[in-house]
Design an enzyme around this catalytic site. Structure first.
Site: not given
Ligand code: SAM
Length: 215
Positions: A119, A123, A197
């Site tokens: 993510d 900000k 991806e």
């Molecule tokens: N890695 C996967 C992909 O490439 O298809 C999912 C990408 S998705 C944009 C990012 C994932 O990271 C989300 O499911 C979110 O809930 C998780 N995530 C974000 N911050 C996190 C954290 N601090 N600890 C665990 N999971 C987290």
């Protein structure tokens, strides 16, 4: 990735044999291999989403043990459902915020860390929440084995450039930086696509990737 709350998903995750219970995580530090059929190097994906990447890696590499870490139960449930359809003995899941990762693994217990399409937290005041931030790198440093590496992929160029800047004046060095992974046949060989991806590369977005290790 945020999915709508799925009623009962916390209970389903708590009942799953594939998910390590939250109240056992800290006591599992240093003993992760006991959670698998056989001991093997442990590789983790932080922010796993629905788990497709690790599910495929687990199939390709039976001599590696994989752990997927995901913050949200509704997302993790999708990975659990996939495991119920097609179980893998060398793949397990954890529902947690990766901020606490250094409490859950012992020093040197993790052989490799994957960050895929993390993510962006656009900000500035949320920069410390970005998974390739210096703050997170310091946590990864505590658990990664000597010679271990971190691999990060994203189509978000702003986040990627920022992640590369985060390496300055740290103990980390870049062993690979590419701004278009899919245009390089040598790098693409053996590349396992994540859900994001596949989605973003099919829209024509170049995929950036780095591999870093300690200097
Ligand atoms: N890695 C996967 C992909 O490439 O298809 C999912 C990408 S998705 C944009 C990012 C994932 O990271 C989300 O499911 C979110 O809930 C998780 N995530 C974000 N911050 C996190 C954290 N601090 N600890 C665990 N999971 C987290």
């Amino acid at each position: 990735m945020r999915l709508k709350n799925v009623p009962g998903c916390r209970e389903r995750i708590a009942d799953s044999e594939y998910v390590i219970p939250e109240d056992e995580l800290v006591q599992t530090a240093g003993k992760w291999n006991e959670r698998f059929e056989k001991p093997a190097p442990i590789r983790i994906e932080i922010g796993m989403g629905k788990g497709r990447f690790l599910h495929e890696l687990a199939l390709l590499n039976p001599d590696i043990n994989y752990i997927g870490i995901e913050k949200y139960s509704a997302v993790l449930l999708r990975a659990v459902q996939k495991m119920e359809e097609d179980p893998k003995p060398n793949l397990r899941f954890v529902r947690m915020d990766a901020e606490n990762i250094a409490d859950v693994f012992a020093p040197g217990e993790v052989d490799r860390i994957y960050l895929n399409f993390s993510d962006p937290w656009p900000k500035d005041r949320h920069a410390k929440r970005r998974l390739p931030s210096r703050e997170f790198l310091a946590r990864y440093d505590k658990i990664l084995v000597d010679g271990g590496r971190i691999e990060f992929k994203t189509d978000n160029r702003i986040l990627f450039d920022w992640a590369v800047e985060q390496l300055e004046d740290t103990k980390w060095k870049a062993d690979l930086i590419t701004y278009d992974l899919h245009a390089d046949p040598a790098l693409l060989e053996g590349n396992v696509m994540t859900e994001y991806e596949e989605r973003f590369s099919s829209m024509g977005n170049p995929i950036c990737k780095y591999i870093i290790s300690r200097k």
